[in-house]
Design an enzyme around this catalytic site. Structure first.
Site, mmCIF file in Angstrom:
data_model
loop_
_atom_site.group_PDB
_atom_site.id
_atom_site.type_symbol
_atom_site.label_atom_id
_atom_site.label_comp_id
_atom_site.label_asym_id
_atom_site.label_seq_id
_atom_site.Cartn_x
_atom_site.Cartn_y
_atom_site.Cartn_z
ATOM 1 N N ASP A 267 62.422 -79.860 44.466
ATOM 2 C CA ASP A 267 63.363 -80.343 43.466
ATOM 3 C C ASP A 267 64.725 -80.671 44.088
ATOM 4 O OD1 ASP A 267 64.223 -80.569 40.551
ATOM 5 O OD2 ASP A 267 65.605 -79.020 41.258
ATOM 6 N N GLU A 302 62.207 -84.829 45.544
ATOM 7 C CA GLU A 302 63.042 -85.538 44.584
ATOM 8 C C GLU A 302 64.389 -85.708 45.273
ATOM 9 O OE1 GLU A 302 64.967 -85.120 40.115
ATOM 10 O OE2 GLU A 302 64.704 -83.358 41.381
ATOM 11 N N GLN A 394 63.207 -87.398 32.586
ATOM 12 C CA GLN A 394 63.659 -88.578 31.860
ATOM 13 C C GLN A 394 63.388 -88.475 30.360
ATOM 14 O OE1 GLN A 394 65.496 -90.266 33.612
ATOM 15 N NE2 GLN A 394 64.812 -89.723 35.667
#
Length: 587
Positions: A267, A302, A394
């Site tokens: 992450d 990410e 999102q």
């Protein structure tokens, strides 16, 4: 090794393995804790305390006889604290830990993994995926997903946090599976069930911060953190400290080895700042690739910087590609707020770039942006980009958690679905997307007292300018917010239509497209704009071509040449929303 020394390169010992409680056979356990500033540390084991010995590098250690299942903790200058590397807790994050030998599991089946170019990822939140919200319940549905064509499950973080409900990104015990989901053995059984169905299992891990409740490292090892820098979610971690690097590298190896995972998704690596000569993320990648686990291991990042560096090392196979998501989202919704603004200027033009080069932003000037982002990455394989139309981020970080299908023309969403699942990038679906899920996925947590109030008020402030009159952000701490986020409760006919669409697309991908991908790329993609909102894309491979015609609001200016098509939605020559695919092997 001292601070800022170059860490061991690939091929060095897999891990120094000094954190936590490690079984050494014949009932013997080795206990370790890094607390360099502590004056006294003792092991509390089954009700008794035994002093520990401090090494020169700040580690406290002790060997002791014990049985699995016993409670233990560390007593640091008089304060009893859980093991920060606990494999399981006796209860919540504030109490004692349990002795568990996660490496002792006898797997009932063999598993040799899968190649990365076969990946079709399914992002899953264990707590909402089933009514029970457990590993055991989720395991029963693995074959169902495999039958659709899913080849990889990506679990949102499972490291234990305080409370029962949450996304998992506020974990404070990175080695302990969240007890609301089940025990370590339950998680291992889940992994085995997914692999028995032919699917890889990837775990989302958070190495950039700790959650706000129960992270006791702040108190007894302040050296674990930087003094001045903070991430958006808490104190920044000091990755120049060798003990800190080992804590997370041991964690990565532990998940891959003891739980037989196929990979990790790291992450927000842009918040992992390390000025060391050998960056922590490079060392982690090298150490993972040096493991001998008889299967391929896949590391995903990410990284909002759009930097290809980590993928260039060969240790990381891909990165989440938000540029693709933003292009599709703005093309279908017209939204232009916040980070969507640069993509809303010309979303179809941006999508042309994403389908041809991977990233959109590669360091060039962008409309409405003062700073540039990224570097050229088109040299990377197309499988170096994980594309998605929806993710937990999102969807869930919207005020009301709306999914794309609730914001855009459903015909356009079907076209985007087909484009995602047939392009030669790595596709990722968010839980429920495979059946056209319309229920929201909201931000939820399970905080108490002042922390609950601050979280609730913070969400209200964050979205005060984005809500219509009379609307409020759902209280993230309310159980009903969590319950509203469960998928699979919609209209059965609607879900079956989408399920069939997903199955047909993924069958085509597996049978016709993946074999071409395995033959190797044979040049750059040829992607052109054929109308105001129409695109033609061709991806060449050594053994054939994949050609897509995509209408996302208008047909092409000139009708395409009629050719036998392997898959269609609508009429690409005339309909504003349409899609066609030709998979053409070389004769």
């Amino acid at each position: 090794m001292t601070k800022n020394d170059t860490p061991p390169a690939a091929g060095a010992a897999a891990s120094r393995n000094r954190w936590g409680a490690r079984p050494e056979g014949k009932g013997q356990w080795q206990f370790g804790l890094w607390a360099p500033a502590a004056e006294k540390v003792a092991l509390w084991l089954d009700g008794s305390e035994t002093p520990m010995t401090q090494d020169d590098d700040g580690f406290w250690s002790l060997a002791a006889k014990a049985d699995p299942g016993l409670e233990y903790a560390f007593v640091i200058d008089g304060e009893r604290r859980p093991d920060p590397a606990a494999r399981q807790q006796a209860g919540d994050v504030h109490g004692p830990s349990l002795l568990v030998d996660t490496a002792a599991r006898k797997w009932r089946s063999e598993w040799s993994g899968r190649a990365w170019d076969e990946a079709v990822i399914y992002e899953m939140h264990v707590g909402t995926f089933t009514e029970e919200g457990t590993f055991a319940a989720a395991a029963k549905r693995m074959q169902e997903l495999a039958d659709l064509g899913i080849t990889a499950i990506e679990l949102m973080p499972v490291s234990q946090w305080q409370g029962a409900r949450g996304w998992g990104y506020d974990g404070v015990l990175p080695y302990a599976p969240h007890p609301a989901y089940g025990t370590p053995e339950d998680m291992q059984k889940f992994v085995e069930a997914a692999q028995a169905a032919g699917m890889m299992v990837i775990l989302d891990v958070v190495y950039n911060h700790f959650g706000p409740d129960g992270a006791y490292l702040h108190a007894y090892a302040p050296e674990f953190f930087e003094e001045e820098r903070h991430t958006p979610w808490g104190a920044a971690i000091d990755f120049t400290e060798p003990a800190v690097r080992e804590y997370f590298i041991e964690n990565a190896i532990y998940w891959l080895r003891d739980y037989r995972l196929d990979g990790l998704r790291l992450d927000a690596v842009h918040q992992i700042i390390d000025p060391s000569p050998h960056h922590f993320l490079v060392e982690l990648g090298e150490r993972v690739q040096a493991l001998d686990l008889d299967r391929p291991l896949h590391l995903i990042t990410e990284d909002e910087r759009n930097e290809p560096e980590l993928r260039d090392t060969g240790c990381y196979v891909a990165s989440w590609n938000d540029d693709y998501h933003h292009s599709v989202h703005t093309a279908l919704t017209g939204e232009s707020e916040g980070y969507y603004a640069p993509f809303a200027h010309d979303p179809i033009g941006d999508l042309v770039l994403a389908l041809s080069r991977g990233h959109v932003e590669e360091g060039q000037p962008r409309h409405g942006k003062e700073t540039r982002r990224g570097r050229p990455a088109s040299h990377l394989p197309w499988t170096g980009f994980v594309n998605s139309n929806q993710t937990h981020d999102q969807v869930g970080n919207r005020a009301l958690g709306e999914r794309l299908i609730s914001l855009a023309d459903p015909r356009g969403v079907e076209v985007a679905h087909a484009m995602l699942l047939t392009a030669p990038f790595i596709p990722m679906l968010f839980m429920g997307e495979e059946v056209g899920e319309t229920a929201p996925f909201l931000f939820f947590c399970d905080h108490d007292g002042e922390l609950a109030r601050l979280t609730r008020e913070g969400r209200q402030r964050e979205f005060k300018d984005f809500l219509s009159f009379g609307e409020e952000v759902p209280d993230p701490n309310a159980p009903e917010t969590f319950e509203r986020s469960r998928p699979f409760r919609g209209d059965p006919a609607h879900m079956e239509h989408w399920r069939d669409l997903t199955r047909r697309l993924l069958s085509l991908r597996a049978e016709r497209i993946v074999p071409l991908m395995k033959s190797g790329r044979a040049g750059p993609a040829r992607v052109t704009r054929t109308g105001p909102r129409a695109i033609s894309a061709c991806w060449p491979f050594a053994e054939g071509l994949v050609v897509a015609r995509i209408n996302l609001g208008s047909p092409p200016d000139t009708p395409p040449t009629a050719e036998p098509e392997d898959f269609t939605i609508g009429d690409p020559a005339a309909d504003p929303f349409a899609f066609s695919l030709i998979v053409s092997p070389h004769k």
